[in-house]
Scaffold this motif. Structure first.
Motif, mmCIF file in Angstrom:
data_model
loop_
_atom_site.group_PDB
_atom_site.id
_atom_site.type_symbol
_atom_site.label_atom_id
_atom_site.label_comp_id
_atom_site.label_asym_id
_atom_site.label_seq_id
_atom_site.Cartn_x
_atom_site.Cartn_y
_atom_site.Cartn_z
ATOM 1 N N ALA A 1 25.197 23.065 33.271
ATOM 2 C CA ALA A 1 24.384 24.280 33.145
ATOM 3 C C ALA A 1 25.068 25.279 32.217
ATOM 4 C CB ALA A 1 24.154 24.903 34.517
ATOM 5 N N GLY A 2 26.391 25.402 32.344
ATOM 6 C CA GLY A 2 27.137 26.311 31.471
ATOM 7 C C GLY A 2 27.053 25.885 30.018
ATOM 8 N N LEU A 3 27.113 24.571 29.774
ATOM 9 C CA LEU A 3 26.997 24.053 28.413
ATOM 10 C C LEU A 3 25.635 24.398 27.819
ATOM 11 C CD1 LEU A 3 27.863 22.245 26.008
ATOM 12 C CD2 LEU A 3 26.975 20.285 27.319
ATOM 13 N N ILE A 4 24.574 24.199 28.602
ATOM 14 C CA ILE A 4 23.220 24.488 28.126
ATOM 15 C C ILE A 4 23.056 25.979 27.860
ATOM 16 C CG2 ILE A 4 20.770 24.408 28.728
ATOM 17 C CD1 ILE A 4 21.489 21.949 30.502
ATOM 18 N N GLU A 5 23.556 26.806 28.768
ATOM 19 C CA GLU A 5 23.450 28.259 28.600
ATOM 20 C C GLU A 5 24.166 28.711 27.329
ATOM 21 O OE1 GLU A 5 22.335 32.144 30.488
ATOM 22 O OE2 GLU A 5 21.692 30.068 30.755
ATOM 23 N N ASN A 6 25.359 28.166 27.073
ATOM 24 C CA ASN A 6 26.100 28.541 25.865
ATOM 25 C C ASN A 6 25.377 28.073 24.602
ATOM 26 O OD1 ASN A 6 28.174 29.807 27.229
ATOM 27 N ND2 ASN A 6 29.416 27.960 27.394
ATOM 28 N N MET A 7 24.797 26.882 24.647
ATOM 29 C CA MET A 7 24.056 26.390 23.494
ATOM 30 C C MET A 7 22.813 27.226 23.230
ATOM 31 S SD MET A 7 24.371 22.240 23.645
ATOM 32 C CE MET A 7 23.622 22.088 22.031
ATOM 33 N N MET A 8 22.189 27.706 24.289
ATOM 34 C CA MET A 8 21.029 28.589 24.122
ATOM 35 C C MET A 8 21.453 29.890 23.450
ATOM 36 S SD MET A 8 19.120 27.934 27.774
ATOM 37 C CE MET A 8 17.758 29.055 27.490
ATOM 38 N N GLY A 9 22.622 30.396 23.810
ATOM 39 C CA GLY A 9 23.121 31.618 23.185
ATOM 40 C C GLY A 9 23.378 31.432 21.699
ATOM 41 N N VAL A 10 24.013 30.311 21.341
ATOM 42 C CA VAL A 10 24.276 30.021 19.928
ATOM 43 C C VAL A 10 22.968 29.841 19.172
ATOM 44 C CG1 VAL A 10 25.258 28.330 18.336
ATOM 45 C CG2 VAL A 10 26.533 29.004 20.379
ATOM 46 N N SER A 11 22.025 29.106 19.768
ATOM 47 C CA SER A 11 20.742 28.845 19.123
ATOM 48 C C SER A 11 19.948 30.127 18.933
ATOM 49 C CB SER A 11 19.928 27.851 19.960
ATOM 50 O OG SER A 11 20.641 26.652 20.129
ATOM 51 N N TRP A 12 20.010 31.000 19.930
ATOM 52 C CA TRP A 12 19.287 32.280 19.853
ATOM 53 C C TRP A 12 19.801 33.100 18.675
ATOM 54 C CZ3 TRP A 12 15.129 33.481 22.762
ATOM 55 C CH2 TRP A 12 14.674 34.792 22.730
#
Length: 238
Positions: A93-104
């Motif tokens: 979940a932390g990996l996905i959340e961080n990737m969403m931040g980078v993508s955003w």
């Protein structure tokens, strides 16, 4: 102690690179990303439900789920004749959340089009995220409830959690406390066992409500009042 020889070191590096590539490949499809985002609500979903949220045929969903399992991003749980899928754990979940931040950041969507319900409050696997969660974390920092790194509750923090009825797990094998970077706010919210316990308390007291299958969290009128009183959280529209 035996030092690794050059060939052994190279083999370990190769294995790590292959493992990273496997995880990246498992996520490299919009349908699979939609499935992972759905599972970020912390609950178990059926293949039929995941195929619906990804807007793909059930047969196609099965192939995607197999790839996610191969990448060890999800688990399959059997209960009777039913099979449910969920994230492997909070680290995924932390990996996905961080990737969403980078993508955003890369996407650079205009501020006015940010999904308001997701931005105010949502789940990040098993803890609270969004504006409200960031404000709570900021209050805990200022009140010295957590250490400077956000990696542990202070003694004061433990006392305050006990006073609020937040039940921590003394035997937990996960991080007791974690500073989790919020993808929409670009600041930290509370993760780890402390974050999960806080979310559970908020839900049990009726201060928030969750809808099955969605990450959005609704803060009730009583909850808004409690968050303002306890953590000085001022919500938009209050």
């Amino acid at each position: 102690m035996t030092l690794l020889t050059a060939p052994e070191t190279r083999q370990e590096n190769d294995a790590l690179e292959i493992a990273v590539s496997t995880v990246a490949a498992a996520m490299a499809d919009p349908s699979r990303v939609r499935m992972l985002c759905a599972l970020m609500d912390g609950r178990a979903w059926t293949a039929t439900e995941l195929s619906a949220v990804a807007d793909i045929a059930p047969s196609t969903a099965s192939a995607h789920l197999a790839k996610l399992m191969n990448g060890r991003l999800i688990l399959c749980l059997s209960q009777g004749r039913h099979r449910y899928y969920r994230l492997t754990g909070s680290e995924v979940a932390g990996l996905i959340e961080n990737m969403m931040g980078v993508s955003w950041q890369r996407f650079q969507m205009p501020e006015t089009r940010t999904p308001s319900r997701l931005r105010q409050a949502r789940t990040c696997y098993d803890h609270l995220a969004g504006e409200a969660a960031v404000a709570i974390y900021r209050y805990m920092e200022q009140a010295a409830w957590i250490d400077a790194q956000g990696s542990a509750l202070t003694e004061e923090g433990k006392r305050q959690f006990q006073r609020l009825g937040v039940m921590l797990d003394p035997q937990t094998r996960r991080k007791p406390c974690a500073a989790c970077l919020d993808w929409s706010e670009r600041r930290f919210h509370l993760g780890g066992d402390a974050g999960a316990a806080l979310l559970l308390m908020l839900e049990q007291k009726g201060w928030i409500t969750r809808t099955q299958g969605y990450r959005e969290v609704t803060i009730t009128r009583e909850g808004a009042s409690a968050l303002r009183r306890l953590f000085r959280v001022e919500l938009c529209g209050d």
